[in-house]
Scaffold this motif. Structure first.
Motif, PDB file in Angstrom:
ATOM      1  N   GLU A 148     -60.702  -3.919  40.638  1.00  0.00           N
ATOM      2  CA  GLU A 148     -61.646  -3.971  41.730  1.00  0.00           C
ATOM      3  C   GLU A 148     -62.839  -4.380  41.042  1.00  0.00           C
ATOM      4  N   GLU A 149     -63.358  -5.040  40.481  1.00  0.00           N
ATOM      5  CA  GLU A 149     -64.541  -5.344  39.355  1.00  0.00           C
ATOM      6  C   GLU A 149     -64.364  -7.456  39.252  1.00  0.00           C
ATOM      7  N   PHE A 150     -63.087  -7.507  39.723  1.00  0.00           N
ATOM      8  CA  PHE A 150     -62.453  -8.707  39.081  1.00  0.00           C
ATOM      9  C   PHE A 150     -62.419  -9.337  40.409  1.00  0.00           C
ATOM     10  N   PHE A 151     -62.568  -8.680  41.537  1.00  0.00           N
ATOM     11  CA  PHE A 151     -62.372  -9.118  43.345  1.00  0.00           C
ATOM     12  C   PHE A 151     -64.557  -9.250  43.400  1.00  0.00           C
ATOM     13  N   ASP A 152     -64.690  -8.489  42.801  1.00  0.00           N
ATOM     14  CA  ASP A 152     -66.037  -7.982  44.026  1.00  0.00           C
ATOM     15  C   ASP A 152     -66.970  -9.267  43.106  1.00  0.00           C
ATOM     16  N   ILE A 153     -66.588  -9.605  42.071  1.00  0.00           N
ATOM     17  CA  ILE A 153     -66.871 -10.966  41.414  1.00  0.00           C
ATOM     18  C   ILE A 153     -66.954 -12.656  42.326  1.00  0.00           C
ATOM     19  N   LEU A 154     -65.372 -12.199  42.992  1.00  0.00           N
ATOM     20  CA  LEU A 154     -64.708 -13.784  43.553  1.00  0.00           C
ATOM     21  C   LEU A 154     -65.179 -13.264  44.937  1.00  0.00           C
ATOM     22  N   ALA A 155     -65.471 -12.209  45.873  1.00  0.00           N
ATOM     23  CA  ALA A 155     -66.425 -11.955  46.556  1.00  0.00           C
ATOM     24  C   ALA A 155     -67.559 -13.023  46.670  1.00  0.00           C
ATOM     25  N   GLU A 156     -68.036 -12.796  46.148  1.00  0.00           N
ATOM     26  CA  GLU A 156     -69.131 -13.774  45.285  1.00  0.00           C
ATOM     27  C   GLU A 156     -69.227 -15.009  46.002  1.00  0.00           C
ATOM     28  N   THR A 157     -67.891 -15.339  46.342  1.00  0.00           N
ATOM     29  CA  THR A 157     -67.747 -16.910  46.176  1.00  0.00           C
ATOM     30  C   THR A 157     -66.467 -16.888  47.194  1.00  0.00           C
ATOM     31  N   TYR A 158     -67.235 -15.889  48.497  1.00  0.00           N
ATOM     32  CA  TYR A 158     -65.930 -15.798  49.208  1.00  0.00           C
ATOM     33  C   TYR A 158     -64.563 -15.523  49.385  1.00  0.00           C
ATOM     34  N   VAL A 159     -63.967 -15.711  48.505  1.00  0.00           N
ATOM     35  CA  VAL A 159     -62.427 -15.082  47.453  1.00  0.00           C
ATOM     36  C   VAL A 159     -61.929 -13.571  48.156  1.00  0.00           C
ATOM     37  N   SER A 160     -61.143 -13.206  49.154  1.00  0.00           N
ATOM     38  CA  SER A 160     -60.855 -12.490  49.086  1.00  0.00           C
ATOM     39  C   SER A 160     -59.755 -11.527  48.671  1.00  0.00           C
ATOM     40  N   PRO A 161     -59.782 -10.358  48.391  1.00  0.00           N
ATOM     41  CA  PRO A 161     -57.870 -10.126  47.344  1.00  0.00           C
ATOM     42  C   PRO A 161     -56.604 -11.092  47.884  1.00  0.00           C
ATOM     43  N   GLU A 162     -56.788 -10.857  49.516  1.00  0.00           N
ATOM     44  CA  GLU A 162     -55.684 -12.241  49.844  1.00  0.00           C
ATOM     45  C   GLU A 162     -55.772 -13.515  49.815  1.00  0.00           C
ATOM     46  N   LEU A 163     -56.788 -14.149  50.297  1.00  0.00           N
ATOM     47  CA  LEU A 163     -56.865 -15.364  49.402  1.00  0.00           C
ATOM     48  C   LEU A 163     -56.353 -15.796  48.229  1.00  0.00           C
ATOM     49  N   TYR A 164     -57.150 -14.710  46.936  1.00  0.00           N
ATOM     50  CA  TYR A 164     -56.367 -15.163  46.080  1.00  0.00           C
ATOM     51  C   TYR A 164     -55.102 -14.831  45.868  1.00  0.00           C
ATOM     52  N   ASP A 165     -54.240 -14.425  46.392  1.00  0.00           N
ATOM     53  CA  ASP A 165     -53.444 -14.228  46.058  1.00  0.00           C
ATOM     54  C   ASP A 165     -52.114 -15.783  46.947  1.00  0.00           C
ATOM     55  N   PHE A 166     -53.071 -15.900  48.120  1.00  0.00           N
ATOM     56  CA  PHE A 166     -52.254 -16.532  49.041  1.00  0.00           C
ATOM     57  C   PHE A 166     -52.329 -18.063  48.173  1.00  0.00           C
ATOM     58  N   ILE A 167     -53.018 -18.166  47.673  1.00  0.00           N
ATOM     59  CA  ILE A 167     -53.308 -19.595  46.986  1.00  0.00           C
ATOM     60  C   ILE A 167     -52.496 -19.861  45.756  1.00  0.00           C
ATOM     61  N   ASN A 168     -52.856 -18.823  44.680  1.00  0.00           N
ATOM     62  CA  ASN A 168     -51.899 -18.992  44.006  1.00  0.00           C
ATOM     63  C   ASN A 168     -50.607 -18.559  43.452  1.00  0.00           C
ATOM     64  N   ARG A 169     -49.710 -18.182  44.825  1.00  0.00           N
ATOM     65  CA  ARG A 169     -48.353 -17.953  45.457  1.00  0.00           C
ATOM     66  C   ARG A 169     -48.488 -19.648  45.585  1.00  0.00           C
ATOM     67  N   MET A 170     -48.704 -20.219  46.699  1.00  0.00           N
ATOM     68  CA  MET A 170     -48.673 -21.630  46.486  1.00  0.00           C
ATOM     69  C   MET A 170     -48.208 -22.503  45.628  1.00  0.00           C
ATOM     70  N   ALA A 171     -49.688 -22.267  44.768  1.00  0.00           N
ATOM     71  CA  ALA A 171     -49.537 -23.442  43.257  1.00  0.00           C
ATOM     72  C   ALA A 171     -47.585 -22.524  42.833  1.00  0.00           C
ATOM     73  N   ALA A 172     -47.889 -21.555  42.590  1.00  0.00           N
ATOM     74  CA  ALA A 172     -46.043 -21.180  42.321  1.00  0.00           C
ATOM     75  C   ALA A 172     -45.195 -22.086  42.699  1.00  0.00           C
ATOM     76  N   LEU A 173     -45.505 -21.802  44.451  1.00  0.00           N
ATOM     77  CA  LEU A 173     -44.574 -22.202  45.496  1.00  0.00           C
ATOM     78  C   LEU A 173     -44.105 -23.962  45.135  1.00  0.00           C
ATOM     79  N   TYR A 174     -45.120 -24.412  44.825  1.00  0.00           N
ATOM     80  CA  TYR A 174     -45.214 -25.916  44.570  1.00  0.00           C
ATOM     81  C   TYR A 174     -44.900 -26.430  43.736  1.00  0.00           C
ATOM     82  N   SER A 175     -44.264 -25.405  42.430  1.00  0.00           N
ATOM     83  CA  SER A 175     -43.483 -26.056  41.353  1.00  0.00           C
ATOM     84  C   SER A 175     -42.388 -25.288  42.067  1.00  0.00           C
ATOM     85  N   ARG A 176     -42.007 -24.495  42.510  1.00  0.00           N
ATOM     86  CA  ARG A 176     -40.405 -23.951  42.535  1.00  0.00           C
ATOM     87  C   ARG A 176     -40.199 -24.701  43.704  1.00  0.00           C
ATOM     88  N   ALA A 177     -40.990 -25.184  44.447  1.00  0.00           N
ATOM     89  CA  ALA A 177     -40.021 -26.189  45.698  1.00  0.00           C
ATOM     90  C   ALA A 177     -39.931 -27.777  44.148  1.00  0.00           C
TER      91      ALA A 177
END
Length: 370
Positions: A148-177
Motif C-alpha cells: 500500500e505504501e509503495f503504490f501511494d508513492i507511485l501515485a505521486e507520479t500517476y502510476v496506479s497498481p493496474e498500470l504498474y502491473d501492465f507495464i511490467n507484464r509487457m516487459a516480461a511478454l517482450y522477452s517471452r515473445a
C-alpha cells in the motif's frame, strides 16, 4: 549492402516501470498536473490499438513521462505551443501528445500480436514478476514498506497498481515473445535466415596484427618512433609472406599473440566480426578486398600498421560483440534480435489505431486548461 542501424542486443526491452521514469518528478512546476489528470476518469478509453484499449490513466502517465524526458534533454518548457526541438513542424504540445500515443501503440501492439502468435507468460515469468514487485516495494518504500505504501508513492507520479502491473507484464511478454519466436540465442532461425542476414548487412570476419603508432593517450608518435614501428611490422610480414592455408593461419596466430598491440585481442582472439561502418575505414576496405584465407599487405590506419587475415564468416560461432554484462553474441543471436526488432516496429507501424469519441482532437492546451 545494407547498413545495420540498431540491434536489440540485450534481448529484453527496457520496458520495466522501475527501470524507467516511474519515480521521477516533473521538471517544471508551472503546469497543474493533478488538475490535468482529473480532466477525465482514469478508465476513460482514449484510443484503441488493434482493438485493445488504452485508458486515460495510461495515456496521462506517458504524457507526464514524455514531458519530463523532454525537459531533461532540452530544459524547462516555457511554451507548449512553441516549435519542438525535434520537429519544427510540430509544437511541443503536439509532440508530447504524439509521443504518449506512440508508447500506448507500442505496448498494446505487443500485447495483441503476442497473443496472435500464441505467446503466453510462463509460471517462471509470473514468479519473476512477483519477485520484481517485492524488490520494488523494498527499494521504493523501504525494507519494511508495504504494498500500500509503495503504490501511494507511485501515485505521486500517476502510476496506479493496474498500470504498474501492465507495464511490467509487457516487459516480461517482450522477452517471452523473443524466446518463443526466435529462441533465447536465435536458435530457431534457419541457416538460410542467418546467412541472408549476414549478407544483407555485409558482415565479414578478420583478425589482424596491429603495431600501434600512437602513445598511451592516443597521440601520434613522432616520425622516428613511427619508422621503428613500420620496421617491426615489415619484419612480421616477412615471416608470413608466401605462406597459405593452415600454415599461414598457425603462423599468423602465433605472431599475433606475440606482437599485436590491439587492446581487443584478449576479447576477440578469433578476429572481429563486423559490418560496414563499424571498423576504421582503412581496415574495413582492406579486409573487404580479401577472400577468406588471404592476408593483406601492411595497411596503415590512424591506429597504426595492420597485417590483416580475412577469415571465413562462420556465423554460428563467431562472436560479434559483447553486451554490458560481458555476454557474447554470435551473428545468429544478433540476427534474431534484429529480426525481432523489425517485427516489433512492424507491429506498431501497422497497428490499427483510433481515438475514442471525445479524444479525436486532443489538445494539450485543453488538458491544462489553457
Amino acid at each position: 549492402m545494407k547498413r545495420l542501424i540498431s540491434v536489440l542486443i540485450c534481448l529484453a526491452l527496457a520496458l520495466g516501470l522501475m527501470s524507467g521514469c516511474g519515480s521521477q518528478e516533473a521538471v517544471e512546476e508551472g503546469l497543474d498536473w493533478d488538475a490535468a489528470r482529473a480532466k477525465y476518469e482514469p478508465d476513460a478509453v482514449v484510443l484503441t490499438v488493434d482493438g485493445a484499449e488504452a485508458d486515460w490513466a495510461e495515456f496521462f502517465y506517458w504524457l507526464y513521462t514524455c514531458y519530463n524526458d523532454y525537459c531533461s534533454e532540452n530544459g524547462e518548457i516555457t511554451d507548449l505551443n512553441a516549435p519542438s526541438a525535434y520537429d519544427a513542424g510540430m509544437t511541443v504540445g503536439e509532440l508530447l501528445i504524439d509521443a504518449a500515443k506512440g508508447y500506448c501503440v507500442q505496448y498494446h501492439a505487443l500485447e495483441v500480436n503476442a497473443e496472435k502468435e500464441g505467446v503466453r507468460l510462463t509460471e517462471e515469468d509470473e514468479a519473476s514478476l512477483q519477485a520484481l514487485l517485492e524488490s520494488d516495494i523494498s527499494s521504493v518504500a523501504g525494507e519494511d514498506g508495504t504494498q500500500e505504501e509503495f503504490f501511494d508513492i507511485l501515485a505521486e507520479t500517476y502510476v496506479s497498481p493496474e498500470l504498474y502491473d501492465f507495464i511490467n507484464r509487457m516487459a516480461a511478454l517482450y522477452s517471452r515473445a523473443f524466446t518463443t519466436l526466435y529462441g533465447s540465442s536465435g536458435e530457431k532461425l534457419t541457416e538460410q535466415q542467418v546467412e541472408d542476414f549476414a549478407e544483407e548487412y555485409g558482415f565479414m570476419t578478420a583478425k589482424h596484427i596491429l603495431i600501434q603508432t600512437t602513445d598511451a593517450e592516443g597521440e601520434p608518435l613522432d616520425d622516428a618512433a613511427k619508422a621503428e614501428k613500420l620496421e617491426q611490422a615489415e619484419a612480421i610480414y616477412a615471416q608470413l609472406e608466401g605462406k597459405s592455408g593452415e600454415e599461414l593461419e598457425e603462423a599468423f596466430d602465433a605472431l599475433m599473440q606475440e606482437n599485436s598491440e590491439d587492446t581487443g585481442l584478449a576479447a576477440f582472439p578469433d578476429g572481429y566480426c563486423f559490418s560496414s561502418g563499424e571498423m576504421v575505414e582503412a581496415f574495413e576496405t582492406a579486409a573487404a578486398a580479401l577472400e577468406p584465407g588471404q592476408m593483406s599487405e601492411i595497411v596503415e590506419s590512424p591506429f597504426g600498421y595492420h597485417i590483416i587475415l580475412r577469415e571465413p564468416l562462420r556465423a554460428e560461432d563467431r562472436v560479434m560483440r559483447f553486451d554490458s554484462a560481458g555476454t557474447p553474441y554470435t551473428i545468429r543471436a544478433v540476427a534474431a534480435a534484429n529480426l525481432y526488432d523489425s517485427q516489433q516496429m512492424g507491429w506498431a507501424e501497422n497497428a490499427e489505431t483510433s481515438w475514442a469519441p471525445g479524444f479525436e482532437d486532443l489538445d494539450i492546451n485543453d488538458i491544462f486548461g489553457g
